[in-house]
Design a protein around this motif. Sequence first.
Motif, PDB file in Angstrom:
ATOM      1  N   ALA A 191      80.139  34.171  38.008  1.00 47.32           N
ATOM      2  CA  ALA A 191      80.731  34.525  36.728  1.00 47.32           C
ATOM      3  C   ALA A 191      82.225  34.690  36.880  1.00 47.32           C
ATOM      4  O   ALA A 191      82.723  35.089  37.919  1.00 47.32           O
ATOM      5  N   ALA A 192      82.936  34.384  35.820  1.00 48.18           N
ATOM      6  CA  ALA A 192      84.385  34.539  35.833  1.00 48.18           C
ATOM      7  C   ALA A 192      84.750  35.902  35.288  1.00 48.18           C
ATOM      8  O   ALA A 192      84.330  36.278  34.210  1.00 48.18           O
ATOM      9  N   GLY A 193      85.539  36.664  36.046  1.00 45.47           N
ATOM     10  CA  GLY A 193      85.950  37.979  35.578  1.00 45.47           C
ATOM     11  C   GLY A 193      84.921  39.038  35.925  1.00 45.47           C
ATOM     12  O   GLY A 193      83.794  38.754  36.296  1.00 45.47           O
ATOM     13  N   THR A 194      85.320  40.290  35.819  1.00 49.10           N
ATOM     14  CA  THR A 194      84.439  41.405  36.126  1.00 49.10           C
ATOM     15  C   THR A 194      84.046  42.113  34.848  1.00 49.10           C
ATOM     16  O   THR A 194      84.896  42.566  34.102  1.00 49.10           O
ATOM     17  N   PRO A 195      82.763  42.224  34.551  1.00 47.84           N
ATOM     18  CA  PRO A 195      82.349  42.886  33.321  1.00 47.84           C
ATOM     19  C   PRO A 195      82.536  44.385  33.401  1.00 47.84           C
ATOM     20  O   PRO A 195      82.478  44.980  34.477  1.00 47.84           O
ATOM     21  N   LYS A 196      82.753  44.988  32.267  1.00 52.32           N
ATOM     22  CA  LYS A 196      82.809  46.437  32.198  1.00 52.32           C
ATOM     23  C   LYS A 196      81.391  46.974  32.099  1.00 52.32           C
ATOM     24  O   LYS A 196      80.627  46.580  31.237  1.00 52.32           O
ATOM     25  N   ILE A 197      81.031  47.856  33.027  1.00 55.30           N
ATOM     26  CA  ILE A 197      79.683  48.394  33.061  1.00 55.30           C
ATOM     27  C   ILE A 197      79.763  49.918  33.031  1.00 55.30           C
ATOM     28  O   ILE A 197      80.506  50.523  33.785  1.00 55.30           O
ATOM     29  N   THR A 198      79.018  50.527  32.146  1.00 62.64           N
ATOM     30  CA  THR A 198      79.019  51.972  32.013  1.00 62.64           C
ATOM     31  C   THR A 198      77.590  52.472  31.988  1.00 62.64           C
ATOM     32  O   THR A 198      76.723  51.841  31.394  1.00 62.64           O
ATOM     33  N   TRP A 199      77.366  53.610  32.606  1.00 59.96           N
ATOM     34  CA  TRP A 199      76.050  54.210  32.553  1.00 59.96           C
ATOM     35  C   TRP A 199      75.825  54.843  31.199  1.00 59.96           C
ATOM     36  O   TRP A 199      76.697  55.500  30.649  1.00 59.96           O
ATOM     37  N   GLY A 200      74.618  54.707  30.674  1.00 64.75           N
ATOM     38  CA  GLY A 200      74.208  55.472  29.512  1.00 64.75           C
ATOM     39  C   GLY A 200      73.548  56.748  29.989  1.00 64.75           C
ATOM     40  O   GLY A 200      72.870  56.763  31.011  1.00 64.75           O
ATOM     41  N   THR A 201      73.735  57.846  29.310  1.00 63.08           N
ATOM     42  CA  THR A 201      73.164  59.120  29.736  1.00 63.08           C
ATOM     43  C   THR A 201      72.304  59.709  28.639  1.00 63.08           C
ATOM     44  O   THR A 201      72.471  59.418  27.463  1.00 63.08           O
ATOM     45  N   ARG A 202      71.392  60.584  29.036  1.00 64.99           N
ATOM     46  CA  ARG A 202      70.549  61.295  28.088  1.00 64.99           C
ATOM     47  C   ARG A 202      71.068  62.713  27.945  1.00 64.99           C
ATOM     48  O   ARG A 202      71.400  63.370  28.913  1.00 64.99           O
ATOM     49  N   ALA A 203      71.100  63.208  26.714  1.00 65.92           N
ATOM     50  CA  ALA A 203      71.635  64.533  26.472  1.00 65.92           C
ATOM     51  C   ALA A 203      70.632  65.621  26.841  1.00 65.92           C
ATOM     52  O   ALA A 203      71.004  66.721  27.179  1.00 65.92           O
ATOM     53  N   LYS A 204      69.334  65.319  26.746  1.00 66.21           N
ATOM     54  CA  LYS A 204      68.310  66.314  27.016  1.00 66.21           C
ATOM     55  C   LYS A 204      67.518  65.908  28.242  1.00 66.21           C
ATOM     56  O   LYS A 204      66.790  64.931  28.238  1.00 66.21           O
ATOM     57  N   ALA A 260      76.672  34.272  21.703  1.00 66.07           N
ATOM     58  CA  ALA A 260      77.476  35.345  21.131  1.00 66.07           C
ATOM     59  C   ALA A 260      77.985  36.265  22.235  1.00 66.07           C
ATOM     60  O   ALA A 260      77.218  36.671  23.120  1.00 66.07           O
ATOM     61  N   ALA A 261      79.276  36.580  22.201  1.00 61.41           N
ATOM     62  CA  ALA A 261      79.799  37.601  23.097  1.00 61.41           C
ATOM     63  C   ALA A 261      79.194  38.952  22.712  1.00 61.41           C
ATOM     64  O   ALA A 261      78.935  39.212  21.539  1.00 61.41           O
ATOM     65  N   VAL A 262      78.955  39.805  23.708  1.00 58.52           N
ATOM     66  CA  VAL A 262      78.375  41.123  23.465  1.00 58.52           C
ATOM     67  C   VAL A 262      79.324  42.173  24.033  1.00 58.52           C
ATOM     68  O   VAL A 262      79.576  42.216  25.240  1.00 58.52           O
ATOM     69  N   LYS A 263      79.840  43.013  23.141  1.00 55.94           N
ATOM     70  CA  LYS A 263      80.763  44.066  23.546  1.00 55.94           C
ATOM     71  C   LYS A 263      80.289  45.402  22.983  1.00 55.94           C
ATOM     72  O   LYS A 263      79.741  45.451  21.874  1.00 55.94           O
ATOM     73  N   LEU A 283      80.218  47.790  27.495  1.00 60.52           N
ATOM     74  CA  LEU A 283      79.873  46.450  27.969  1.00 60.52           C
ATOM     75  C   LEU A 283      80.855  45.439  27.412  1.00 60.52           C
ATOM     76  O   LEU A 283      81.332  45.579  26.284  1.00 60.52           O
ATOM     77  N   ASP A 284      81.167  44.439  28.209  1.00 62.35           N
ATOM     78  CA  ASP A 284      81.991  43.325  27.743  1.00 62.35           C
ATOM     79  C   ASP A 284      81.480  42.065  28.436  1.00 62.35           C
ATOM     80  O   ASP A 284      81.830  41.782  29.579  1.00 62.35           O
ATOM     81  N   ALA A 285      80.613  41.325  27.744  1.00 63.80           N
ATOM     82  CA  ALA A 285      79.979  40.136  28.319  1.00 63.80           C
ATOM     83  C   ALA A 285      80.361  38.913  27.504  1.00 63.80           C
ATOM     84  O   ALA A 285      80.351  38.939  26.277  1.00 63.80           O
ATOM     85  N   ALA A 286      80.670  37.835  28.192  1.00 66.80           N
ATOM     86  CA  ALA A 286      81.110  36.600  27.547  1.00 66.80           C
ATOM     87  C   ALA A 286      79.930  35.868  26.912  1.00 66.80           C
ATOM     88  O   ALA A 286      78.768  36.111  27.253  1.00 66.80           O
ATOM     89  N   PRO A 287      80.198  34.957  25.977  1.00 69.53           N
ATOM     90  CA  PRO A 287      79.120  34.136  25.406  1.00 69.53           C
ATOM     91  C   PRO A 287      78.380  33.368  26.495  1.00 69.53           C
ATOM     92  O   PRO A 287      78.988  32.896  27.457  1.00 69.53           O
ATOM     93  N   GLY A 288      77.069  33.243  26.340  1.00 66.58           N
ATOM     94  CA  GLY A 288      76.273  32.528  27.326  1.00 66.58           C
ATOM     95  C   GLY A 288      75.973  33.318  28.579  1.00 66.58           C
ATOM     96  O   GLY A 288      75.495  32.755  29.564  1.00 66.58           O
TER      97      GLY A 288
END
Length: 328
Positions: A246-259, A7-10, A29-34
Amino acid sequence: MDSPHGAAVKAEDFGLKGPRGWAFRGIGLDAAPGSLIAVEGPSGTGRTCLLLALTGRMKPTEGHAEIGRHRLPKKMAAVRRIAALGPVPGINDLDQSLTVAEQLREGALLQRHYGAPIRSLLRPRAERRATAAARIEAALDAAGLDLATLPKGERTTVRDLERLEAVRLSVAIALLGSPRLLALDDLDIKLSDTERTEVWALLRSIAARGVTVLAVCSEAPADAVVLRTGPKEDGGAPEAKQPTGAAGTPKITWGTRAKDGAEADRETEADADGHAAVEKDSGERKDAAADAEKPAKADDGNDSNDDSNDDNDDTKGADDALAEAGRA
């Protein structure tokens, strides 16, 4: 065992808030199947919550994600059908009192009772047993667990397994259902550097079979699609790095904590109506084993009926009913 297409995970601006603040937010995130996806971050940054949210076990507060063709948070039930949990401490721990053979048979019973098409329950008992035995053998092969190497073979109790062997057993049980997404938590715990290398090699082999793998860790391998959680030290977004091969560059973002300083609890809480769908297999085992030979309503492969009910099932409860579950 089948080799399903992963399953692709976005995800886009994906976030989850609990009673003690944000477990994670701003995830992209944008990751291809497999793909081999590594959720990397320090303790208390919502890594386990993110894993459970992406597998349909916890309801996000903001943003959205897509697992295969199923959009979260609307299609949580559909995502749970295609996403299996490997080892996730505190959620689906192995039963220490069972033997390895008993644990595997129990996993096969649960899969047949809850996940198999209803027509499979109408087959002769001998045929069902043969099918289950074949699936167990294939899952053990995929997980790299040779029962002959265990101290007492298949009669070895789970409590006597080494950490790496227990991980392989949990992975084998998860693979019995032929998932499109396999999720694992805390790969760094109680493993030596050599054993950690072996686990990542195992996950690569599973991804190569076509199953998308999502693994929580403290340090990701160079060839994984990396999803980082936690506050940014430099105040800026990190550069997206292309994993080796891997083919292509995945989109990677930091998750942040509010507190700042709010440590995430390991436990996960259900809301007043029980719609924080954290999977706890141990609570279902006795009922499943007792009812395993009875015809049971199971997934017939048609998502339309279940998806039509997701709006009602997955939108009940208070907005802050989900708790944080960050871990080391």
